[in-house]
Design a protein around this motif. Structure first.
Motif, mmCIF file in Angstrom:
data_model
loop_
_atom_site.group_PDB
_atom_site.id
_atom_site.type_symbol
_atom_site.label_atom_id
_atom_site.label_comp_id
_atom_site.label_asym_id
_atom_site.label_seq_id
_atom_site.Cartn_x
_atom_site.Cartn_y
_atom_site.Cartn_z
ATOM 1 N N ALA A 163 0.817 -1.218 0.000
ATOM 2 C CA ALA A 163 0.000 0.000 0.000
ATOM 3 C C ALA A 163 0.846 1.263 0.000
ATOM 4 C CB ALA A 163 -0.921 -0.001 1.217
ATOM 5 N N ILE A 164 2.154 1.137 0.223
ATOM 6 C CA ILE A 164 3.043 2.302 0.285
ATOM 7 C C ILE A 164 3.896 2.350 -0.971
ATOM 8 C CG2 ILE A 164 4.876 3.432 1.600
ATOM 9 C CD1 ILE A 164 3.880 1.956 4.072
ATOM 10 N N ARG A 165 4.025 3.541 -1.537
ATOM 11 C CA ARG A 165 4.854 3.701 -2.734
ATOM 12 C C ARG A 165 5.570 5.043 -2.671
ATOM 13 N NH1 ARG A 165 -0.710 3.287 -5.885
ATOM 14 N NH2 ARG A 165 -1.629 5.297 -5.364
ATOM 15 N N PRO A 166 6.708 5.142 -3.338
ATOM 16 C CA PRO A 166 7.456 6.416 -3.334
ATOM 17 C C PRO A 166 6.628 7.536 -3.958
ATOM 18 C CG PRO A 166 8.792 4.605 -4.194
ATOM 19 C CD PRO A 166 7.386 4.091 -4.117
ATOM 20 N N ALA A 167 6.856 8.740 -3.461
ATOM 21 C CA ALA A 167 6.145 9.895 -3.992
ATOM 22 C C ALA A 167 6.944 11.157 -3.700
ATOM 23 C CB ALA A 167 4.752 10.001 -3.380
ATOM 24 N N THR A 168 6.737 12.171 -4.501
ATOM 25 C CA THR A 168 7.332 13.476 -4.265
ATOM 26 C C THR A 168 6.221 14.433 -3.840
ATOM 27 O OG1 THR A 168 9.046 13.092 -5.937
ATOM 28 C CG2 THR A 168 8.662 15.365 -5.248
ATOM 29 N N VAL A 169 6.367 14.968 -2.633
ATOM 30 C CA VAL A 169 5.330 15.835 -2.063
ATOM 31 C C VAL A 169 5.939 17.216 -1.819
ATOM 32 C CG1 VAL A 169 3.723 16.157 -0.167
ATOM 33 C CG2 VAL A 169 4.229 13.842 -0.984
ATOM 34 N N GLU A 170 5.428 18.205 -2.564
ATOM 35 C CA GLU A 170 5.934 19.579 -2.470
ATOM 36 C C GLU A 170 7.456 19.621 -2.584
ATOM 37 O OE1 GLU A 170 4.404 21.240 1.127
ATOM 38 O OE2 GLU A 170 2.312 21.241 0.425
ATOM 39 N N GLY A 171 7.973 18.864 -3.540
ATOM 40 C CA GLY A 171 9.396 18.847 -3.811
ATOM 41 C C GLY A 171 10.214 17.986 -2.870
ATOM 42 N N ILE A 172 9.562 17.316 -1.918
ATOM 43 C CA ILE A 172 10.260 16.474 -0.946
ATOM 44 C C ILE A 172 10.108 15.006 -1.329
ATOM 45 C CG2 ILE A 172 10.359 15.762 1.484
ATOM 46 C CD1 ILE A 172 9.186 18.474 2.216
ATOM 47 N N GLN A 173 11.226 14.278 -1.330
ATOM 48 C CA GLN A 173 11.159 12.847 -1.599
ATOM 49 C C GLN A 173 10.529 12.149 -0.392
ATOM 50 O OE1 GLN A 173 14.893 10.942 -2.375
ATOM 51 N NE2 GLN A 173 13.960 9.007 -3.017
ATOM 52 N N SER A 174 9.378 11.492 -0.625
ATOM 53 C CA SER A 174 8.633 10.902 0.474
ATOM 54 C C SER A 174 7.888 9.668 -0.018
ATOM 55 C CB SER A 174 7.665 11.937 1.076
ATOM 56 O OG SER A 174 7.012 11.428 2.206
ATOM 57 N N VAL A 175 6.772 9.342 0.650
ATOM 58 C CA VAL A 175 5.936 8.205 0.254
ATOM 59 C C VAL A 175 4.479 8.617 0.329
ATOM 60 C CG1 VAL A 175 7.606 6.491 1.096
ATOM 61 C CG2 VAL A 175 5.762 7.274 2.605
ATOM 62 N N GLU A 176 3.618 7.810 -0.260
ATOM 63 C CA GLU A 176 2.177 7.984 -0.137
ATOM 64 C C GLU A 176 1.548 6.628 0.158
ATOM 65 O OE1 GLU A 176 0.811 9.567 -3.808
ATOM 66 O OE2 GLU A 176 1.232 7.746 -4.970
ATOM 67 N N VAL A 177 0.337 6.655 0.724
ATOM 68 C CA VAL A 177 -0.346 5.427 1.125
ATOM 69 C C VAL A 177 -1.629 5.264 0.319
ATOM 70 C CG1 VAL A 177 -1.480 4.200 3.016
ATOM 71 C CG2 VAL A 177 0.591 5.539 3.458
ATOM 72 N N ASP A 178 -1.784 4.089 -0.304
ATOM 73 C CA ASP A 178 -3.030 3.729 -0.966
ATOM 74 C C ASP A 178 -3.974 3.213 0.119
ATOM 75 O OD1 ASP A 178 -5.144 2.611 -2.341
ATOM 76 O OD2 ASP A 178 -3.895 1.697 -3.896
ATOM 77 N N GLU A 179 -4.932 4.036 0.536
ATOM 78 C CA GLU A 179 -5.773 3.707 1.684
ATOM 79 C C GLU A 179 -6.664 2.496 1.431
ATOM 80 O OE1 GLU A 179 -7.836 6.999 3.338
ATOM 81 O OE2 GLU A 179 -6.074 8.312 3.356
ATOM 82 N N ASP A 180 -6.970 2.201 0.169
ATOM 83 C CA ASP A 180 -7.788 1.023 -0.131
ATOM 84 C C ASP A 180 -7.029 -0.275 0.136
ATOM 85 O OD1 ASP A 180 -9.946 2.552 -0.899
ATOM 86 O OD2 ASP A 180 -9.355 2.607 -3.017
ATOM 87 N N LYS A 181 -5.699 -0.207 0.101
ATOM 88 C CA LYS A 181 -4.886 -1.407 0.348
ATOM 89 C C LYS A 181 -4.394 -1.493 1.790
ATOM 90 C CE LYS A 181 -3.011 -1.948 -4.349
ATOM 91 N NZ LYS A 181 -1.752 -2.009 -5.135
ATOM 92 N N CYS A 182 -4.424 -0.398 2.514
ATOM 93 C CA CYS A 182 -3.870 -0.368 3.865
ATOM 94 C C CYS A 182 -4.683 -1.257 4.810
ATOM 95 C CB CYS A 182 -3.863 1.063 4.397
ATOM 96 S SG CYS A 182 -3.195 1.232 6.073
ATOM 97 N N MET A 183 -3.989 -2.097 5.579
ATOM 98 C CA MET A 183 -4.655 -2.966 6.550
ATOM 99 C C MET A 183 -4.445 -2.473 7.984
ATOM 100 S SD MET A 183 -2.086 -6.248 6.289
ATOM 101 C CE MET A 183 -2.771 -7.137 7.684
#
Length: 304
Positions: A163-183
């Motif tokens: 459910a977690i994948r890499p993401a860039t948030v406001e220029g910051i290297q981070s992650v995002e969570v797919d809430e449909d997959k999160c347990m």
């Protein structure tokens, strides 16, 4: 015999009694459920030992057709991903079910377990009655802190459902969570403190029934959901305690001799279980895992 020590005062008294009793009565051992057993070579010492322990205020029980000591996880004080306080729930429940510990009035032995999150460090999957702490919201991501204290690849790989994948948030290297997959397991918080999952408004407990390890009469069983959610209500958890006591008393009244909770439910059927206990059936009770019966062969009994 098995002893249940549930507070500091009892533990201190028990320590003193052991110092006096060991030279007289023999050896002892600690069981996997945190019970304490005296191993006696002379059966004539059993009743005197029980009498001495009772005189010091130490309850003796948990054997044969009784409730054993509750195995549980660490809870709020010691565990970073806990959704409830295991120790507090155990104390509250055992205070209420004390008579079922010291007497042998149940149809068969009854094992209770508490796990403070669904990673289940406790034996909740294979206990007659299980209390499981649950989170109901995905982790909150502190993107600013994550870049400094977490490794993105490790955080991504910590999730058992991807459910977690890499993401860039406001220029910051981070992650995002797919809430449909999160347990809501909290594994990501274990490796990345910037993803806290504890939520005092939405965390609580669920209650599961019917598990066992024994292979004596029927194959081992996993627990199944009985109550989807009960909010945390410390320090005595009255709703949880009442729900567990209700299940125990209905089982004690309706089950046949030597039936474990899961065997009793298998005989009367789940609709009857919900009717007898007064537990509401909800959409969360619907089990759509179709292949469990054909893939999870858990017994040494011959399959016909």
């Amino acid at each position: 015999m098995v002893l249940f020590c549930n507070d500091t005062a009892t533990t201190e008294i028990y320590t003193l009694s052991l110092h006096d009793a060991l030279p007289i009565y023999g050896y002892l051992r600690f069981t996997s459920r945190n019970n304490i057993e005296f191993l006696l070579a002379n059966k004539d010492n059993i009743d005197p030992l029980i009498g001495e322990l009772n005189s010091k205020g130490i309850p003796v029980g948990g054997t044969n057709n009784a409730i054993s000591n509750i195995v549980h996880t660490q809870g709020w004080i010691h565990c970073h991903s806990a959704a409830t306080d295991a120790s507090g729930i155990v104390k509250s429940i055992m205070d209420e079910l004390y008579d079922y510990f010291t007497t042998m009035e149940l149809p068969h032995k009854l094992r209770i377990a508490v796990a403070c999150c669904l990673n289940m460090c406790g034996a909740v999957h294979c206990s007659d009655i299980a209390i499981l702490g649950i989170h109901r919201r995905p982790p909150k991501i502190n993107h600013e802190a994550l870049k400094n204290i977490c490794e993105v690849p490790t955080t991504v790989s910590s999730c058992p459902t991807a459910a977690i994948r890499p993401a860039t948030v406001e220029g910051i290297q981070s992650v995002e969570v797919d809430e449909d997959k999160c347990m809501y397991c909290g594994n990501c918080f274990t490796v990345c403190p910037a993803m806290p999952i504890a939520d005092s408004l939405n965390d609580g407990v669920s209650i599961w029934v019917g598990g066992k390890v024994s292979n004596a009469r029927t194959e081992p069983m996993f627990t199944k959901l009985a109550i989807p959610f009960i909010p945390n209500n410390p320090p005595r958890w009255p709703e949880v305690t009442s729900a567990v006591k209700n299940i125990v008393e209905v089982y004690a009244k309706d089950a046949r001799k030597y039936e474990r909770v899961g065997e009793w439910i298998s005989r009367i059927g789940w609709p009857k279980f919900f009717e007898l206990t007064g537990i509401e059936f909800t959409k969360y009770h619907i089990d759509d895992f179709k292949h469990a019966g054909t893939t999870y062969r858990k017994t040494t009994q011959i399959r016909h």
